[in-house]
Write a protein that holds these residues in place. Structure first.
Motif, PDB file in Angstrom:
ATOM      1  N   UNK A  35       0.844  -1.197  -0.019  1.00  0.00           N
ATOM      2  CA  UNK A  35       0.007   0.139   0.078  1.00  0.00           C
ATOM      3  C   UNK A  35       0.804   1.344   0.234  1.00  0.00           C
ATOM      4  N   UNK A  36       1.958   1.125   0.721  1.00  0.00           N
ATOM      5  CA  UNK A  36       2.714   2.511   0.857  1.00  0.00           C
ATOM      6  C   UNK A  36       3.660   2.592  -0.573  1.00  0.00           C
ATOM      7  N   UNK A  37       3.744   1.354  -1.389  1.00  0.00           N
ATOM      8  CA  UNK A  37       4.259   1.698  -2.715  1.00  0.00           C
ATOM      9  C   UNK A  37       3.325   2.247  -3.587  1.00  0.00           C
ATOM     10  N   UNK A  38       2.166   1.792  -3.515  1.00  0.00           N
ATOM     11  CA  UNK A  38       1.017   2.350  -4.219  1.00  0.00           C
ATOM     12  C   UNK A  38       0.744   3.697  -3.937  1.00  0.00           C
ATOM     13  N   UNK A  39       0.966   4.087  -2.977  1.00  0.00           N
ATOM     14  CA  UNK A  39       0.358   5.540  -2.322  1.00  0.00           C
ATOM     15  C   UNK A  39       1.663   6.504  -2.757  1.00  0.00           C
ATOM     16  N   UNK A  40       2.870   6.189  -2.889  1.00  0.00           N
ATOM     17  CA  UNK A  40       3.886   6.875  -3.295  1.00  0.00           C
ATOM     18  C   UNK A  40       3.700   6.979  -4.896  1.00  0.00           C
ATOM     19  N   UNK A  41       3.189   5.995  -5.527  1.00  0.00           N
ATOM     20  CA  UNK A  41       3.255   6.149  -6.925  1.00  0.00           C
ATOM     21  C   UNK A  41       2.010   6.837  -7.521  1.00  0.00           C
ATOM     22  N   UNK A  42       1.306   7.352  -6.629  1.00  0.00           N
ATOM     23  CA  UNK A  42      -0.092   8.278  -7.130  1.00  0.00           C
ATOM     24  C   UNK A  42       0.529   9.098  -7.808  1.00  0.00           C
ATOM     25  N   UNK A  43      -0.152   9.398  -9.248  1.00  0.00           N
ATOM     26  CA  UNK A  43       0.226  10.538  -9.982  1.00  0.00           C
ATOM     27  C   UNK A  43       0.005  12.017  -9.582  1.00  0.00           C
ATOM     28  N   UNK A  44       0.767  12.980  -9.979  1.00  0.00           N
ATOM     29  CA  UNK A  44       0.531  14.196  -9.373  1.00  0.00           C
ATOM     30  C   UNK A  44      -0.867  14.844  -9.536  1.00  0.00           C
ATOM     31  N   UNK A  45      -1.352  14.213 -10.765  1.00  0.00           N
ATOM     32  CA  UNK A  45      -2.600  14.682 -10.962  1.00  0.00           C
ATOM     33  C   UNK A  45      -3.734  14.396 -10.123  1.00  0.00           C
ATOM     34  N   UNK A  46      -3.611  13.058  -9.960  1.00  0.00           N
ATOM     35  CA  UNK A  46      -4.429  12.053  -9.058  1.00  0.00           C
ATOM     36  C   UNK A  46      -4.236  12.530  -7.280  1.00  0.00           C
ATOM     37  N   UNK A  47      -3.085  12.968  -7.175  1.00  0.00           N
ATOM     38  CA  UNK A  47      -2.858  13.336  -5.750  1.00  0.00           C
ATOM     39  C   UNK A  47      -3.595  14.498  -5.516  1.00  0.00           C
TER      40      UNK A  47
END
Length: 203
Positions: A35-47
Motif C-alpha cells: 500500500x505504501x508503494x501504491x501511495x507513493x506512486x500516485x500521479x501528481x494529477x490524481x494526488x
C-alpha cells in the motif's frame, strides 16, 4: 475477488482467523509495504484532485473543533498532507500539536506546534517540535496506510497511536485520513487495536 485478496495477491498467506497472530503479522507487513508503494506512486494529477476532495471534507469535520486542541501529523511517504486544513484552524482559535516518538514501545507525546516552530528530525526523519510541554489533544487526525469498514487502521506497525489513545487521561475523538486505495476488507483486528470514529478519503 475481495480487496484483501487482490492486495495480498502474491504476498503472505491470508490468516485463517483473527487469533492467528504470526500469520496476521506477516500479512500486515506485506500489505503495508504494498500500500505504501501504491501511495507513493500516485500521479501528481490524481494526488492533487484526491487531496482537494479530502481537504473539503476534513475542513467540515474539523469545524466543531474550532478553539480546541487538535493533534495531527506531518506527512510522510506519500501520505495526504493535512497541514493546510489544520493551519487554517489556527485562524479559528484552535491550537495544534504534533506527535513525538520518545521511545519505541511507549505512547507518543504531543507538543504544541505553530508555523515557525523550531523543528528537529525524529524517528524515520519525520519533523517534530524540538521542545515543549506534553499536551493532550481533544481530537487526533490520524494518518492511514490501510483501513477497513469497521474503522480499524493499518499503520506502520509500531502500535503508537493505539498505545497513545489507550493511555490518554481522556480518550480523544479520532479522524483517520488517507486515500481510498488503502481500503481493505479487514485488517484482522487484535485486542490492542482501537477503531477510529471517522475515516475520510477522497470518496
Amino acid at each position: 475477488m475481495s480487496e484483501v485478496s487482490k492486495i495480498a495477491g502474491s504476498g503472505p498467506a491470508l490468516p485463517a482467523s483473527n487469533s492467528d497472530w504470526p500469520t496476521i503479522r506477516d500479512w500486515r507487513k506485506g500489505t503495508r509495504d504494498r500500500l505504501i508503494a501504491q501511495r507513493i506512486g500516485i500521479s501528481a494529477e490524481d494526488r492533487a484532485a484526491w487531496s482537494e476532495r479530502i481537504g473539503r471534507v476534513l475542513a467540515a469535520a474539523l469545524e466543531p473543533y474550532a478553539g480546541r486542541l487538535i493533534g495531527f501529523y506531518w506527512p510522510f511517504r506519500g501520505e495526504y498532507d493535512p497541514r493546510g486544513a489544520l493551519t487554517s484552524m489556527r485562524e479559528r482559535g484552535s491550537r495544534l500539536a504534533l506527535p513525538v516518538i520518545v521511545e519505541r514501545g511507549q505512547p507518543l507525546v504531543f507538543r504544541e506546534w505553530s508555523p515557525g516552530s523550531l523543528m528537529v528530525q525524529g524517528t524515520w526523519k519525520i519533523p517534530m517540535p524540538e521542545s515543549g510541554d506534553s499536551v493532550f489533544p481533544d481530537l487526533l487526525v490520524v494518518p492511514l496506510v490501510g483501513f477497513d469498514g469497521q474503522g480499524y487502521r493499518l499503520g506502520y506497525g509500531g502500535g503508537f497511536y493505539d498505545r497513545t489513545i489507550a493511555a490518554m487521561p481522556e480518550r480523544p475523538r479520532t479522524i483517520g485520513v488517507g486515500f481510498e486505495l488503502g481500503r481493505l476488507e479487514t485488517i484482522y483486528p487484535q485486542p490492542h487495536d482501537i477503531p477510529l470514529e471517522q475515516i475520510i478519503t477522497e470518496r
